[in-house]
Design a protein around this motif. Structure first.
Motif, PDB file in Angstrom:
ATOM      1  N   ILE A   1       1.275   1.207   5.636  1.00  0.00           N
ATOM      2  CA  ILE A   1       1.484   1.772   4.168  1.00  0.00           C
ATOM      3  C   ILE A   1       3.488   1.930   4.621  1.00  0.00           C
ATOM      4  O   ILE A   1       3.922   2.146   5.071  1.00  0.00           O
TER       5      ILE A   1
ATOM      6  N   LYS B   1       2.459   5.350   0.364  1.00  0.00           N
ATOM      7  CA  LYS B   1       1.890   5.956   1.194  1.00  0.00           C
ATOM      8  C   LYS B   1       0.797   7.104  -0.187  1.00  0.00           C
ATOM      9  O   LYS B   1       1.514   7.061  -1.327  1.00  0.00           O
TER      10      LYS B   1
ATOM     11  N   ILE C   1       0.711  -0.617  -0.129  1.00  0.00           N
ATOM     12  CA  ILE C   1      -0.578   0.083  -0.098  1.00  0.00           C
ATOM     13  C   ILE C   1       0.798   1.092   0.044  1.00  0.00           C
ATOM     14  O   ILE C   1       1.831   1.601   0.801  1.00  0.00           O
TER      15      ILE C   1
ATOM     16  N   THR D   1      -3.377   0.577   7.719  1.00  0.00           N
ATOM     17  CA  THR D   1      -4.757   0.758   6.719  1.00  0.00           C
ATOM     18  C   THR D   1      -5.195  -0.696   7.990  1.00  0.00           C
ATOM     19  O   THR D   1      -4.620  -1.597   7.789  1.00  0.00           O
TER      20      THR D   1
ATOM     21  N   LEU E   1      -7.016   1.007  -3.196  1.00  0.00           N
ATOM     22  CA  LEU E   1      -5.545   0.657  -2.632  1.00  0.00           C
ATOM     23  C   LEU E   1      -4.855   0.552  -2.689  1.00  0.00           C
ATOM     24  O   LEU E   1      -3.244   1.024  -2.812  1.00  0.00           O
TER      25      LEU E   1
ATOM     26  N   GLU F   1      -0.778   8.837   8.915  1.00  0.00           N
ATOM     27  CA  GLU F   1      -0.986   6.978   9.071  1.00  0.00           C
ATOM     28  C   GLU F   1       0.172   5.949   8.650  1.00  0.00           C
ATOM     29  O   GLU F   1       0.552   7.266   7.517  1.00  0.00           O
TER      30      GLU F   1
END
Length: 64
Positions: free
Chosen positions: A38, A12, A10, A25, A57, A22
């Protein structure tokens, strides 16, 4: 739920406030919560990869 493991990445968020805040996730299914970092390649259950792809995503996942 399937026990099959696949690899996902995933990326950034390059834009916006989430880029600095974040780090994970979260995905939930039938009382099971999986936190996916992430910006790292990680092995996850197949259902997590399918959901991440469904919501945009990721574009694909790597099966073993």
């Amino acid at each position: 739920m399937s026990d099959k493991q696949v690899t996902i990445f995933i990326p950034k968020d390059a834009v916006g406030n989430n880029a600095k805040k974040e780090q994970f996730t979260r995905f939930q299914l039938d009382g099971v919560t999986i936190e996916v970092p992430i910006g790292k390649y990680v092995e996850v259950p197949l259902w997590v990869a399918k959901r991440a792809k469904e919501i945009g995503l990721i574009t694909d996942y790597l099966e073993k």
